[in-house]
Design a protein around this motif. Structure first.
Motif, PDB file in Angstrom:
ATOM      1  N   ARG A   1       2.335   3.753 -22.663  1.00  0.00           N
ATOM      2  CA  ARG A   1       2.404   5.123 -22.183  1.00  0.00           C
ATOM      3  C   ARG A   1       3.031   5.153 -20.789  1.00  0.00           C
ATOM      4  NH1 ARG A   1      -1.913   7.160 -20.809  1.00  0.00           N
ATOM      5  NH2 ARG A   1      -3.235   5.290 -20.805  1.00  0.00           N
ATOM      6  N   PHE A   2       3.596   6.283 -20.420  1.00  0.00           N
ATOM      7  CA  PHE A   2       4.244   6.427 -19.121  1.00  0.00           C
ATOM      8  C   PHE A   2       3.450   7.402 -18.255  1.00  0.00           C
ATOM      9  CE2 PHE A   2       7.746   5.124 -21.873  1.00  0.00           C
ATOM     10  CZ  PHE A   2       8.287   4.088 -21.130  1.00  0.00           C
ATOM     11  N   ASP A   3       3.295   7.040 -16.984  1.00  0.00           N
ATOM     12  CA  ASP A   3       2.599   7.871 -16.006  1.00  0.00           C
ATOM     13  C   ASP A   3       3.661   8.507 -15.101  1.00  0.00           C
ATOM     14  OD1 ASP A   3       1.095   9.020 -14.023  1.00  0.00           O
ATOM     15  OD2 ASP A   3      -0.252   7.312 -13.764  1.00  0.00           O
ATOM     16  N   ASP A   4       4.145   9.672 -15.482  1.00  0.00           N
ATOM     17  CA  ASP A   4       5.224  10.310 -14.736  1.00  0.00           C
ATOM     18  C   ASP A   4       4.755  10.853 -13.388  1.00  0.00           C
ATOM     19  OD1 ASP A   4       7.140   9.746 -16.627  1.00  0.00           O
ATOM     20  OD2 ASP A   4       6.799  11.606 -17.742  1.00  0.00           O
ATOM     21  N   ALA A   5       3.476  11.168 -13.275  1.00  0.00           N
ATOM     22  CA  ALA A   5       2.965  11.624 -11.979  1.00  0.00           C
ATOM     23  C   ALA A   5       3.040  10.489 -10.954  1.00  0.00           C
ATOM     24  CB  ALA A   5       1.529  12.127 -12.124  1.00  0.00           C
ATOM     25  N   ALA A   6       2.697   9.270 -11.407  1.00  0.00           N
ATOM     26  CA  ALA A   6       2.792   8.112 -10.503  1.00  0.00           C
ATOM     27  C   ALA A   6       4.254   7.836 -10.149  1.00  0.00           C
ATOM     28  CB  ALA A   6       2.152   6.893 -11.159  1.00  0.00           C
ATOM     29  N   TRP A   7       5.148   8.024 -11.127  1.00  0.00           N
ATOM     30  CA  TRP A   7       6.572   7.806 -10.859  1.00  0.00           C
ATOM     31  C   TRP A   7       7.064   8.767  -9.769  1.00  0.00           C
ATOM     32  CZ3 TRP A   7      10.847  11.063 -11.624  1.00  0.00           C
ATOM     33  CH2 TRP A   7      12.093  10.443 -11.477  1.00  0.00           C
TER      34      TRP A   7
ATOM     35  N   THR B   1       0.859  -1.179   0.000  1.00  0.00           N
ATOM     36  CA  THR B   1       0.000   0.000   0.000  1.00  0.00           C
ATOM     37  C   THR B   1       0.897   1.231   0.000  1.00  0.00           C
ATOM     38  OG1 THR B   1      -0.116  -0.046   2.420  1.00  0.00           O
ATOM     39  CG2 THR B   1      -1.870  -1.183   1.221  1.00  0.00           C
ATOM     40  N   GLY B   2       0.308   2.397  -0.123  1.00  0.00           N
ATOM     41  CA  GLY B   2       1.060   3.636  -0.068  1.00  0.00           C
ATOM     42  C   GLY B   2       1.594   4.061  -1.424  1.00  0.00           C
ATOM     43  N   GLY B   3       2.566   4.942  -1.386  1.00  0.00           N
ATOM     44  CA  GLY B   3       3.088   5.518  -2.616  1.00  0.00           C
ATOM     45  C   GLY B   3       3.825   4.527  -3.492  1.00  0.00           C
ATOM     46  N   ALA B   4       4.290   3.387  -2.954  1.00  0.00           N
ATOM     47  CA  ALA B   4       5.023   2.406  -3.755  1.00  0.00           C
ATOM     48  C   ALA B   4       4.170   1.812  -4.862  1.00  0.00           C
ATOM     49  CB  ALA B   4       5.563   1.286  -2.864  1.00  0.00           C
ATOM     50  N   VAL B   5       2.844   1.849  -4.703  1.00  0.00           N
ATOM     51  CA  VAL B   5       1.961   1.252  -5.707  1.00  0.00           C
ATOM     52  C   VAL B   5       1.219   2.326  -6.493  1.00  0.00           C
ATOM     53  CG1 VAL B   5       1.699  -0.917  -4.473  1.00  0.00           C
ATOM     54  CG2 VAL B   5       0.143   0.964  -3.970  1.00  0.00           C
ATOM     55  N   ALA B   6       1.732   3.538  -6.513  1.00  0.00           N
ATOM     56  CA  ALA B   6       1.098   4.602  -7.297  1.00  0.00           C
ATOM     57  C   ALA B   6       1.072   4.198  -8.770  1.00  0.00           C
ATOM     58  CB  ALA B   6       1.849   5.912  -7.118  1.00  0.00           C
ATOM     59  N   GLY B   7      -0.078   4.363  -9.398  1.00  0.00           N
ATOM     60  CA  GLY B   7      -0.230   4.018 -10.807  1.00  0.00           C
ATOM     61  C   GLY B   7      -0.491   2.561 -11.080  1.00  0.00           C
TER      62      GLY B   7
END
Length: 621
Positions: A444-450, A325-331
């Protein structure tokens, strides 16, 4: 078993049927052969001596001849002592049976001699071809001695046929495979099911394997997976001390009792690998040989302890599935991750299709979802220790099932962020430079999630900046249970001497943690393909793992390794079965070699010729 599906073969045939010539053709590609002659006597029979000389003239000079003579137990001893890099040709069992029935050995338990020979054939590590007369098609002898011989030989043939991988019958020079062998496809057996403690298997599904003569249909579902799931701990009882959450749980199969830092695990052979790499230069291969694939040959030789390694036959793909959980699984699309895990459990999807093509079975283990690394420890020490033991048991299960290589794969949400945090915490690497970009369907790349993942890793590293950095601490704080299971797998594989093909962030993170528990683990790991991730490349460099290939594959964890596995197998097979180049055999007269230099692999001595006339430094007139 070798790449052509046999390790031991019984060749049957009548007199002058061509059985010996056919048996010799089966081992013609071996670098060297020990020819075991069983015949005794006949010194006063010119015709018999001529037969022996005909056999001798057919043998290459690189073969060595050993005789068992009147002592049949010598053959059993030779097979028992033979190593995995040896090839033996026994010609023939008729002479061996005659020695068994020799009146000078009576009274004797002849049946025990036959049973001991059959057991030695089953247990031998060498590649063995046995030649024997087939007596079942002839008339029953009219003498008691003749009947005793045919009965004993027939019994021996049956016992050896049951013990061998393949049986061939030669009639009028034409061989027919009765079982196994390169001319008859072997039906795949029931896939072995791993049975680690605290796990349960699921039902099997057969896999159709296309024959080489027909076009391959669309790949079917892979061989049935073995789903391994943690179960509730048993109720306390008389054995509670052995069942509790402690790292001193006896690991009986591996012969070890404790998982702790500084473990002394086996190492691969330090001589076989370099010797196998050096031997490649002498093989009869065109051009520059195997090139970068020599890395795989050297690795296989070192882990098997032989200069001529065998091709990996039994492959187990271990898929470790976890969540965070948390930011590690963004996107991360949780539903898509669950779909891919379920496909692997059913033997479908990309991993399932690749495993089916390589006759590999799949073992899937799900771990519990852990917390957010930026907020605090993501799991507790007790769970980490249990996960380490689960991973070790996965390696034990593969070893007990007869698998000789493990492909470590992972389908875990947030594994890239966890591996980046582990790399940064253990090596000081810059997390922003190694964290992979977040790719979503459609290329496609999700740079906000990165950026969210970067922030999570940054905050986690800041949180543990003054915390201990031991293996269990790193797993508890930022690694997670999936990395812990993978770490335990690497430790158990090293203990059971099974090589592991690592592929992707999960395997690299596990390797970095495992080296703090046992530095020997990295020597049992091979990186088949570098992939495109700087995280994997930098972590592999820290571990001292040189990627075999750099094709730029980016198929996901486990899939890269399975994609290049056929090429690795081909290289190992060529290295083990290709003969020495004829120019290096050292025969007198070949390429100017003289008697003194007639040694395989050694050049002739160079002697500088005497000058004809004065040299350039001469000052005399």
């Amino acid at each position: 078993m070798s790449e052509d599906r046999w390790n031991t073969v019984l060749v049957l045939g009548g007199i002058r049927s061509g059985k010996s010539g056919f048996a010799e053709s089966l081992v013609a590609g071996a670098p060297s052969v020990r020819y075991v002659a069983t015949a005794a006597g006949g010194e006063d029979d010119p015709e018999w001596l001529e037969r022996i000389e005909q056999h001798q003239r057919r043998r290459p000079q690189s073969w060595t001849t050993e005789e068992t003579g009147a002592d049949p137990s010598l053959l059993t001893e030779m097979l028992t002592a033979a190593g995995p890099d040896e090839t033996l040709l026994v010609d023939d069992l008729g002479g061996w049976v005659a020695a068994v029935l020799n009146p000078a050995r009576q009274p004797n338990d002849d049946e025990a001699d036959v049973a001991a020979l059959a057991d030695a054939v089953r247990a031998t590590r060498a590649r063995v071809v046995l030649v024997s007369p087939e007596v079942g098609l002839s008339l029953v002898p009219v003498t008691p001695v003749g009947r005793a011989f045919t009965d004993a030989l027939g019994t021996t043939n049956q016992a050896l046929a049951a013990a061998c991988d393949g049986v061939a019958l030669v009639v009028a020079g034409q061989p027919t495979w009765l079982r196994g062998g390169p001319l008859e496809p072997v039906a795949p057996g029931e896939p072995a099911v791993a049975a680690p403690v605290a796990s349960r298997p699921v039902a099997s599904r057969p896999v159709a394997v296309p024959t080489p003569s027909t076009p391959a249909p669309p790949p079917p579902p892979a061989q049935p997976p073995t789903v391994v799931e943690p179960v509730a701990a048993p109720e306390p009882g008389p054995l509670a001390a052995l069942q509790g959450a402690t790292m001193t749980l006896p690991l009986v199969a591996s012969g070890l009792t404790e998982i702790k830092p500084g473990m002394d695990l086996p190492l691969p052979s330090s001589e076989s690998g370099p010797d196998a790499r050096e031997r490649l230069a002498s093989l009869d291969l065109p051009g520059g040989g195997l090139g970068a694939l020599g890395e795989a040959v050297e690795f296989a030789a070192a882990t098997q302890g032989t200069v001529t390694p065998r091709v990996w036959a039994g492959v187990r793909v271990v898929v470790i599935a976890g969540g965070r959980t948390g930011g590690a699984v963004a996107g991360v699309d949780s539903a898509d991750v669950e779909r891919r895990i379920a496909e692997a459990e059913r033997g479908e999807g990309l991993l399932g299709r690749l495993a089916a093509r390589h006759d590999a079975d799949i073992s899937v283990l799900r771990t519990a979802t852990t917390g957010a690394m930026e907020d605090g420890p993501i799991t507790d020490e007790e769970s980490v220790e249990a996960a380490l033991r689960d991973g070790w048991r996965l390696a034990d299960g593969a070893a007990d099932a007869g698998r000789d290589v493990i492909v470590l794969a992972g389908i875990s949400a947030g594994a890239e962020a966890a591996a980046t945090a582990v790399l940064a915490a253990t090596t000081g690497a810059e997390a922003v430079a190694t964290l992979p970009r977040v790719q979503v369907p459609g290329a496609r790349f999700d740079d906000a999630a990165w950026m969210q993942r970067c922030a999570a890793v940054r905050d986690a590293l800041h949180r543990i900046r003054q915390e201990p950095r031991g293996a269990v601490d790193v797993l508890r704080e930022i690694g997670g249970l999936d990395v812990a299971v993978a770490t335990g797998l690497l430790l158990g594989a090293a203990a059971r001497r099974i090589p592991v093909l690592v592929d992707g962030p999960l395997g690299i993170a596990a390797g970095l943690v495992a080296r703090d528990l046992a530095s020997q683990t990295r020597h049992w790991c091979l990186l088949p393909e570098a992939g495109t991730l700087s995280l994997v490349k930098q972590g592999a460099d820290v571990l001292g793992l040189t990627p075999v290939l750099q094709t730029g594959l980016d198929l996901g964890e486990g899939a890269n390794a399975l994609s290049v596995l056929p090429l690795l197998r081909t290289a190992i097979g060529l290295a083990s079965t290709s003969p020495v180049h004829p120019a290096l055999l050292g025969e007198v007269g070949d390429d100017g070699l003289d008697d003194d230099a007639a040694v395989i692999g050694e050049p002739a001595e160079f002697a500088e010729p005497d000058p004809h006339g004065p040299g350039p430094a001469t000052t005399g007139v």
